[in-house]
Scaffold this active site. Structure first.
Site, PDB file in Angstrom:
ATOM      1  N   SER A  45     -27.024  36.947 -21.054  1.00 34.02           N
ATOM      2  CA  SER A  45     -26.649  37.488 -22.395  1.00 34.02           C
ATOM      3  C   SER A  45     -27.654  37.436 -23.405  1.00 34.02           C
ATOM      4  O   SER A  45     -27.302  38.270 -24.685  1.00 34.02           O
ATOM      5  CB  SER A  45     -25.115  36.847 -22.818  1.00 34.02           C
ATOM      6  OG  SER A  45     -25.362  35.372 -23.046  1.00 34.02           O
ATOM      7  N   GLU A 182     -14.796  36.039 -15.344  1.00 33.61           N
ATOM      8  CA  GLU A 182     -14.747  36.820 -16.601  1.00 33.61           C
ATOM      9  C   GLU A 182     -14.001  37.977 -16.674  1.00 33.61           C
ATOM     10  O   GLU A 182     -14.198  38.690 -15.731  1.00 33.61           O
ATOM     11  CB  GLU A 182     -16.555  37.116 -16.855  1.00 33.61           C
ATOM     12  CG  GLU A 182     -16.884  38.163 -18.136  1.00 33.61           C
ATOM     13  CD  GLU A 182     -18.076  38.043 -18.765  1.00 33.61           C
ATOM     14  OE1 GLU A 182     -18.952  37.624 -17.993  1.00 33.61           O
ATOM     15  OE2 GLU A 182     -18.250  38.836 -19.564  1.00 33.61           O
TER      16      GLU A 182
HETATM   17  O1  KIV Z   1     -24.719  35.365 -19.893  1.00 32.90           O
HETATM   18  C1  KIV Z   1     -23.797  34.806 -20.143  1.00 32.90           C
HETATM   19  O2  KIV Z   1     -23.713  34.382 -21.484  1.00 32.90           O
HETATM   20  C2  KIV Z   1     -22.754  34.696 -19.415  1.00 32.90           C
HETATM   21  C3  KIV Z   1     -21.322  34.054 -19.738  1.00 32.90           C
HETATM   22  C4  KIV Z   1     -20.738  35.311 -20.522  1.00 32.90           C
HETATM   23  C5  KIV Z   1     -20.415  33.260 -18.931  1.00 32.90           C
HETATM   24  O3  KIV Z   1     -22.632  34.820 -18.226  1.00 32.90           O
END
Ligand code: KIV
Length: 275
Positions: A45, A182
């Site tokens: 992310s 998720e």
């Molecule tokens: O990339 C991320 O931050 C994640 C979380 C949302 C679980 O995979």
């Protein structure tokens, strides 16, 4: 005390909820670690919240290692999990093990996370056999955004709910030590949590998971491009930051910052000799 994959497993049997937050830099990781979170995730992310991409697909191994290293320097007690980015493990089992190894050796990960179910079980098995713990990730898997057709809840009809259950059992069987769920209906996440032995960590998967994870910019109100339904904003740091930034601009412009309390001294004789 250092959190490990063993303490993760024990938490589930003791019915103790697990906490996880993302971090992408040293200072934030240090604050989150000091707050006592069980695990810190360097999520891909970072593509969205740190690098400003519209999705996570452009994130590279080099990005993950760069941010992972910074976070590792700030972490003492949390279990450090680092995401394997898009195309670093889907391509082959060999790539998966090599890249998981890089996240451990070069960035300092205690475990890696990858997205997918049955299709990535041979990767999970082989990485685990190389003594690198794997956290699996099912439901809304952002690396599959083109195949999923958008960011939306998963497993809401009978077929997709059954598939999620099969995938959860498969990743457990392959050796994953925990499973992120998720954007999955709360009752489905509850069912999965009850039928598998490894802890489930929910994000948009309701209250019945064994633990929760959030992107820290979301919970602090620092990222406003997109606010998912499942996010709770614990504060509005974005507004506080903007106020502080504009106050700084105002004070510099009007000359009230810096003042004498921010200045270094020098004797007047030296200054006079300089003119
Ligand atoms: O990339 C991320 O931050 C994640 C979380 C949302 C679980 O995979």
């Amino acid at each position: 005390m250092k959190n490990t994959v063993i303490t993760f497993g024990q938490a589930k049997s003791k019915n103790k909820k697990l906490t996880m937050l993302t971090a992408y830099d040293y200072s934030t990781a240090k604050l989150i670690d000091e707050a006592g979170v069980n695990s810190i995730l360097v999520g891909d992310s970072l593509g969205n919240v740190m690098l400003g991409y519209k999705d996570t697909l452009s994130v590279t191994m080099e990005d993950m290692i760069h941010h992972g290293k910074a976070v590792a320097r700030g972490v003492q007690n949390a279990l450090l999990v680092i995401d394997l980015p898009f195309m670093s493990y889907q391509t082959s089992v060999y790539d998966a093990v090599v890249n998981a190894g890089r996240l451990v050796k070069e960035a300092g990960a205690n475990a890696v996370k990858l997205e997918g179910g049955e299709t990535v079980c041979s990767q999970i098995k082989t990485i685990t056999e190389a003594s690198i713990p794997v956290m699996a990730h099912l439901g809304l898997t952002p690396q599959s955004i083109n195949a999923l057709g958008g960011y939306k809840a998963q497993g809401r009809d009978e077929d997709t709910a059954k598939k999620l259950i099969e995938d959860a059992k498969a990743v457990e069987e392959a050796g994953a030590f925990a499973l992120v769920l998720e954007c999955v209906p709360a009752k489905l996440a509850k069912h999965i949590t009850e039928i598998i032995k490894i802890p489930t960590i929910g994000i948009g998967a309701g209250r019945f998971c064994d633990g929760q994870v959030l992107v820290y910019q979301d919970m602090l109100g620092m990222y406003s491009d997109f606010i998912p339904k499942f996010v709770k904003r614990y504060t509005n740091l974005g507004e506080v930051m903007k106020e502080a930034f504009s106050m700084y601009c105002k004070e510099v412009e009007e000359g009230s910052f810096p003042n004498d309390s921010h200045e270094y001294g020098i004797s007047d004789e030296i200054i006079e000799r300089l003119y």
